[in-house]
Design a protein around this motif. Structure first.
Motif, mmCIF file in Angstrom:
data_model
loop_
_atom_site.group_PDB
_atom_site.id
_atom_site.type_symbol
_atom_site.label_atom_id
_atom_site.label_comp_id
_atom_site.label_asym_id
_atom_site.label_seq_id
_atom_site.Cartn_x
_atom_site.Cartn_y
_atom_site.Cartn_z
ATOM 1 N N MET A 40 -8.480 -6.371 -4.630
ATOM 2 C CA MET A 40 -9.735 -6.432 -4.808
ATOM 3 C C MET A 40 -10.654 -7.228 -4.070
ATOM 4 S SD MET A 40 -9.502 -4.353 -7.594
ATOM 5 C CE MET A 40 -10.976 -4.225 -8.308
ATOM 6 N N ASP A 41 -11.349 -6.801 -3.106
ATOM 7 C CA ASP A 41 -12.041 -7.446 -2.185
ATOM 8 C C ASP A 41 -13.588 -7.922 -2.766
ATOM 9 O OD1 ASP A 41 -10.115 -7.649 -0.306
ATOM 10 O OD2 ASP A 41 -10.560 -5.689 0.387
ATOM 11 N N GLY A 42 -14.203 -7.187 -3.662
ATOM 12 C CA GLY A 42 -15.471 -7.406 -4.235
ATOM 13 C C GLY A 42 -15.862 -6.648 -5.299
ATOM 14 N N HIS A 97 -22.958 3.644 -11.040
ATOM 15 C CA HIS A 97 -22.609 3.358 -9.539
ATOM 16 C C HIS A 97 -21.883 2.129 -9.306
ATOM 17 C CE1 HIS A 97 -23.873 7.443 -8.236
ATOM 18 N NE2 HIS A 97 -25.125 7.232 -8.707
ATOM 19 N N HIS A 98 -21.811 1.267 -10.375
ATOM 20 C CA HIS A 98 -20.949 -0.032 -10.228
ATOM 21 C C HIS A 98 -19.331 0.678 -9.703
ATOM 22 C CE1 HIS A 98 -24.012 -2.051 -12.252
ATOM 23 N NE2 HIS A 98 -23.495 -3.072 -12.133
ATOM 24 N N SER A 99 -19.029 -0.393 -8.764
ATOM 25 C CA SER A 99 -17.735 -0.148 -8.273
ATOM 26 C C SER A 99 -17.013 -1.251 -7.757
ATOM 27 C CB SER A 99 -17.918 0.648 -6.939
ATOM 28 O OG SER A 99 -16.729 1.164 -6.664
ATOM 29 N N VAL A 100 -15.893 -1.063 -7.009
ATOM 30 C CA VAL A 100 -15.222 -2.339 -6.441
ATOM 31 C C VAL A 100 -14.935 -2.044 -4.652
ATOM 32 C CG1 VAL A 100 -14.340 -3.289 -8.514
ATOM 33 C CG2 VAL A 100 -13.073 -1.614 -7.121
ATOM 34 N N ASN A 101 -14.839 -2.945 -4.052
ATOM 35 C CA ASN A 101 -14.337 -2.906 -2.749
ATOM 36 C C ASN A 101 -12.911 -3.439 -2.963
ATOM 37 O OD1 ASN A 101 -16.722 -1.967 -1.583
ATOM 38 N ND2 ASN A 101 -17.237 -3.999 -0.956
ATOM 39 N N TYR A 102 -11.999 -2.413 -2.383
ATOM 40 C CA TYR A 102 -10.469 -2.538 -2.617
ATOM 41 C C TYR A 102 -9.630 -2.126 -1.447
ATOM 42 C CZ TYR A 102 -10.893 2.282 -3.593
ATOM 43 O OH TYR A 102 -11.154 3.831 -3.456
ATOM 44 N N ARG A 103 -8.672 -2.572 -1.131
ATOM 45 C CA ARG A 103 -7.613 -1.847 -0.295
ATOM 46 C C ARG A 103 -6.272 -1.923 -1.245
ATOM 47 N NH1 ARG A 103 -6.978 -6.893 3.217
ATOM 48 N NH2 ARG A 103 -7.743 -7.602 1.502
ATOM 49 N N SER A 104 -5.762 -0.761 -1.115
ATOM 50 C CA SER A 104 -4.649 -0.376 -1.810
ATOM 51 C C SER A 104 -3.369 0.590 -1.025
ATOM 52 C CB SER A 104 -4.677 0.310 -3.246
ATOM 53 O OG SER A 104 -5.294 1.835 -3.003
ATOM 54 N N VAL A 105 -2.106 0.370 -1.252
ATOM 55 C CA VAL A 105 -1.296 1.063 -0.430
ATOM 56 C C VAL A 105 -0.283 1.598 -1.728
ATOM 57 C CG1 VAL A 105 0.793 0.983 0.910
ATOM 58 C CG2 VAL A 105 -1.327 -0.018 1.808
ATOM 59 N N VAL A 106 0.225 2.795 -1.647
ATOM 60 C CA VAL A 106 1.152 3.437 -2.463
ATOM 61 C C VAL A 106 2.284 3.968 -1.507
ATOM 62 C CG1 VAL A 106 1.771 5.482 -3.887
ATOM 63 C CG2 VAL A 106 -0.478 4.344 -4.107
ATOM 64 N N VAL A 107 3.697 3.706 -1.632
ATOM 65 C CA VAL A 107 4.695 4.212 -1.004
ATOM 66 C C VAL A 107 5.754 4.770 -2.046
ATOM 67 C CG1 VAL A 107 6.662 3.173 0.489
ATOM 68 C CG2 VAL A 107 4.561 2.114 0.618
ATOM 69 N N PHE A 108 6.138 5.824 -1.476
ATOM 70 C CA PHE A 108 7.129 6.588 -1.962
ATOM 71 C C PHE A 108 8.320 6.441 -1.736
ATOM 72 C CE2 PHE A 108 3.313 8.598 -3.498
ATOM 73 C CZ PHE A 108 3.571 8.912 -4.907
ATOM 74 N N SER A 109 9.606 5.987 -2.227
ATOM 75 C CA SER A 109 10.950 5.814 -1.530
ATOM 76 C C SER A 109 12.335 5.736 -2.716
ATOM 77 C CB SER A 109 10.898 4.369 -0.782
ATOM 78 O OG SER A 109 11.923 4.164 0.261
ATOM 79 N N GLU A 110 13.199 5.157 -2.113
ATOM 80 C CA GLU A 110 14.276 4.752 -3.017
ATOM 81 C C GLU A 110 15.014 3.832 -2.292
ATOM 82 O OE1 GLU A 110 18.032 7.724 -1.874
ATOM 83 O OE2 GLU A 110 16.610 8.490 -2.960
#
Length: 213
Positions: A88-90, A99-112
Motif C-alpha cells: 500500500m503506497d498511498g 473516488h477515494h482509492s489507494v496507490n498499490y503494487r500487488s502480485v499474484v502467482v499460481f504454482s505448486e
C-alpha cells in the motif's frame, strides 16, 4: 522486455490498464516484499498462510519446520496454490467519497510446491532468505548445524503464471467536482527501518554491525 503469458487466471479484467505482466516489474515487487500469503484449499475449506519468502531466479522459496503440517501437505499432495503480495503506497483522497482509492503494487502467482532436496539449493535458499530480511546478515552469524538443517524444510514454487496490478498517481474525480472547496491528494505510506534495539542479553562490548547503521 520478457513477459509472463496471460492466462485465464492471471488476466486483469477489472481496470485492465493497471495490469502488468513483464517479469522485471513482477520480480521487483516480489523482491521488495518481506512476506507473502499462500492460499490453498484443503478438504473443501480455504486456507491462507502468511510467511516469509525469497526469490531466486524463476522460483519462490519458503522455509519452516519439517513438522509443519501445511508444508508437508503442499509438498506431498501437490496442491495448487495462489501466492500474493501487496504494497500500500498511498491513500488517495478524492473530492467525492466514491473516488477515494489507494496507490498499490500487488502480485499474484499460481504454482505448486516442490520439496527442496538438493543440499546446495537448500543452503542457498536460506542464505538468500536471511540476507533479504537483513542484507549482510548471513556472513555475520552462526550457520545451521546438522540437527538444525535436518529440522528445516524448504519448498520451492516455480514462477510461470503470474501478473501484477499497480495504481499510481492522484485522485480521478468527476469533472464537475474539481471546483469543490475540498482538499484532495495523496497521503504516502512507507515501511521504514528504525534504529536497532539491542538484545537484553547482548554480550558486553559487541558493537552494532556496519550493515545495521
Amino acid at each position: 522486455m520478457e513477459k509472463f503469458p496471460i492466462t485465464d487466471r492471471t488476466e486483469i479484467t477489472r481496470l485492465a490498464k493497471r495490469g502488468v505482466y513483464d517479469k522485471d516489474t513482477v520480480y521487483a515487487i516480489l523482491d521488495e516484499a518481506m512476506f507473502c500469503t499462500i492460499a490453498y484449499v484443503r478438504d473443501g475449506m480455504p486456507f491462507q498462510i502468511p510467511t516469509g519468502f525469497c526469490r531466486i531466479g524463476d522460483k519462490l522459496y519458503v522455509h519452516g519446520s519439517v513438522g509443519s503440517f501445511y508444508m508437508r501437505e503442499l509438498a506431498e499432495k501437490k496442491l495448487p496454490v495462489c501466492i500474493t503480495v501487496t504494497f500500500m503506497d498511498g491513500l488517495v483522497l478524492a473530492r467525492s467519497a466514491f473516488h477515494h482509492s489507494v496507490n498499490y503494487r500487488s502480485v499474484v502467482v499460481f504454482s505448486e510446491a516442490k520439496k527442496v532436496e538438493d543440499q546446495d539449493e537448500l543452503y542457498m535458499a536460506l542464505e538468500v532468505f536471511t540476507n533479504k530480511l537483513q542484507p549482510g546478515r548471513w556472513d555475520d552469524i552462526r550457520k545451521p548445524n546438522a540437527g538444525e538443517w535436518k529440522a528445516t524444510m524448504v519448498l520451492s514454487f516455480d514462477i510461470q503464471e503470474a501478473s501484477a496490478k499497480v495504481r499510481t498517481g492522484g485522485p480521478k474525480d468527476d469533472e464537475e467536482d474539481y471546483s469543490l472547496d475540498i482538499w484532495a491528494g495523496v497521503v504516502p505510506l512507507t515501511t521504514t527501518r528504525l534504529q536497532p534495539v539491542p538484545d537484553d542479553l547482548l554480550k558486553a562490548g559487541i558493537a552494532i554491525p556496519g550493515y545495521l547503521k
